[in-house]
Design an enzyme around this catalytic site. Structure first.
Site, PDB file in Angstrom:
ATOM      1  N   SER A  61       0.822  -1.216   0.000  1.00 13.85           N
ATOM      2  CA  SER A  61       0.000   0.000   0.000  1.00 13.85           C
ATOM      3  C   SER A  61       0.853   1.263   0.000  1.00 13.85           C
ATOM      4  CB  SER A  61      -0.904   0.022   1.229  1.00 13.85           C
ATOM      5  OG  SER A  61      -1.704  -1.127   1.282  1.00 13.85           O
TER       6      SER A  61
HETATM    7  N1  SAH Z   1      -1.266  -4.209   3.406  1.00 16.66           N
HETATM    8  C1  SAH Z   1      -0.645  -4.874   2.303  1.00 16.66           C
HETATM    9  C2  SAH Z   1      -1.534  -4.645   1.106  1.00 16.66           C
HETATM   10  C3  SAH Z   1      -1.365  -5.651   0.056  1.00 16.66           C
HETATM   11  S1  SAH Z   1      -2.452  -5.412  -1.333  1.00 16.66           S
HETATM   12  C4  SAH Z   1       0.741  -4.317   2.090  1.00 16.66           C
HETATM   13  O1  SAH Z   1       0.905  -3.115   2.319  1.00 16.66           O
HETATM   14  O2  SAH Z   1       1.636  -5.040   1.681  1.00 16.66           O
HETATM   15  C5  SAH Z   1      -3.823  -6.415  -0.894  1.00 16.66           C
HETATM   16  C6  SAH Z   1      -3.547  -7.859  -0.692  1.00 16.66           C
HETATM   17  O3  SAH Z   1      -4.812  -8.509  -0.506  1.00 16.66           O
HETATM   18  C7  SAH Z   1      -2.893  -8.585  -1.850  1.00 16.66           C
HETATM   19  O4  SAH Z   1      -1.694  -9.132  -1.412  1.00 16.66           O
HETATM   20  C8  SAH Z   1      -3.903  -9.683  -2.215  1.00 16.66           C
HETATM   21  O5  SAH Z   1      -3.309 -10.903  -2.589  1.00 16.66           O
HETATM   22  C9  SAH Z   1      -4.670  -9.842  -0.931  1.00 16.66           C
HETATM   23  N2  SAH Z   1      -5.990 -10.445  -1.028  1.00 16.66           N
HETATM   24  C10 SAH Z   1      -6.895 -10.373  -2.047  1.00 16.66           C
HETATM   25  N3  SAH Z   1      -7.995 -11.071  -1.741  1.00 16.66           N
HETATM   26  C11 SAH Z   1      -7.798 -11.617  -0.522  1.00 16.66           C
HETATM   27  C12 SAH Z   1      -8.590 -12.466   0.326  1.00 16.66           C
HETATM   28  N4  SAH Z   1      -9.808 -12.869  -0.013  1.00 16.66           N
HETATM   29  N5  SAH Z   1      -8.055 -12.845   1.517  1.00 16.66           N
HETATM   30  C13 SAH Z   1      -6.820 -12.431   1.892  1.00 16.66           C
HETATM   31  N6  SAH Z   1      -6.031 -11.635   1.126  1.00 16.66           N
HETATM   32  C14 SAH Z   1      -6.521 -11.231  -0.049  1.00 16.66           C
END
Ligand code: SAH
Length: 212
Positions: A61
């Site tokens: 993010s």
């Molecule tokens: N807070 C994280 C954001 C990652 S982006 C960071 O800063 O690194 C959002 C993430 O949500 C992605 O890695 C994606 O794979 C995950 N995601 C998508 N659908 C999901 C689900 N149903 N359960 C868990 N994770 C999920």
């Protein structure tokens, strides 16, 4: 501990300048090195004011967006906090740095598998991370004082509402697949209250509660 200049200026220029003031929050961003959560080929982007690719089509993010959501979450020491969409683990590390107890769920097994070793390597201790569909929550550890959904969803997944403690706050980007609004849900004895806040853009939630 000496804090590198680029991290200081990221916090000042991107977070403080946009109006966030919580000392605990700012300290956490100063403490956690975002570069550790980014694959080496993109590490030169570690202090950029944007999301950065972390592999498997996902992104870490934008620092301000993570800060804004954590601020809305009103994180306090010892709280149990679930993050759905843990990605790189950066936000889990920030939550731990604020003295709370993070739990992470990540859908992509390859990303999920790297989170715990990365956090332990960074001296964050053992943080429970599950590879799976975070839309279902984590019943085994429920209820949570706070729940943060870090992926876009059509609406707040029903199971998460059921796992939110009394007095709890849940923050999620809800709306369409390409643009959303930050939604704040507060649970009290009187029921559930919802507020729609700023616009935002997140990668889509997958699984049973995501987009078809
Ligand atoms: N807070 C994280 C954001 C990652 S982006 C960071 O800063 O690194 C959002 C993430 O949500 C992605 O890695 C994606 O794979 C995950 N995601 C998508 N659908 C999901 C689900 N149903 N359960 C868990 N994770 C999920």
């Amino acid at each position: 501990m000496e804090i590198p200049e680029e991290r200081r200026s990221m916090v000042k220029g991107q977070i403080v300048r946009r109006g966030l003031k919580s000392t605990a929050l700012l300290k956490a961003f100063l403490k956690v090195d975002r570069a550790r959560f980014i694959p080496s080929q993109n590490r030169h982007l570690a202090h950029h004011d944007s999301p950065v690719p972390i592999g498997s089509g996902q992104t870490i993010s934008q620092p301000f967006m993570a800060a804004y959501m954590l601020d809305l979450l009103e994180v306090r020491p010892e709280m149990k906090i679930l993050e759905v969409g843990a990605g790189s683990g950066y936000v889990l590390a920030l939550i731990a740095a604020m003295g709370a107890r993070p739990y992470g769920i990540e859908f992509v097994p390859d990303l999920a598998g790297k989170i715990a070793p990365r956090l332990e390597g960074g001296g964050m201790g053992e943080i429970p991370v599950l590879a799976g569909d975070g839309g279902e929550g984590w019943p085994e550890f429920a209820p949570f004082d706070r729940i943060l959904v870090s992926a876009a969803c059509p609406r707040v997944p029903e199971p998460l509402l059921g796992q939110l403690a009394d007095g709890g706050i849940l923050i999620a980007p809800t709306g369409g697949a390409y643009s959303q609004v930050v939604e704040k849900v507060t649970r009290s004895s009187g029921g559930i209250q919802r507020e729609l806040l700023s616009g935002c853009v997140f990668v889509p939630l997958r699984g049973a509660h995501g987009f078809r």
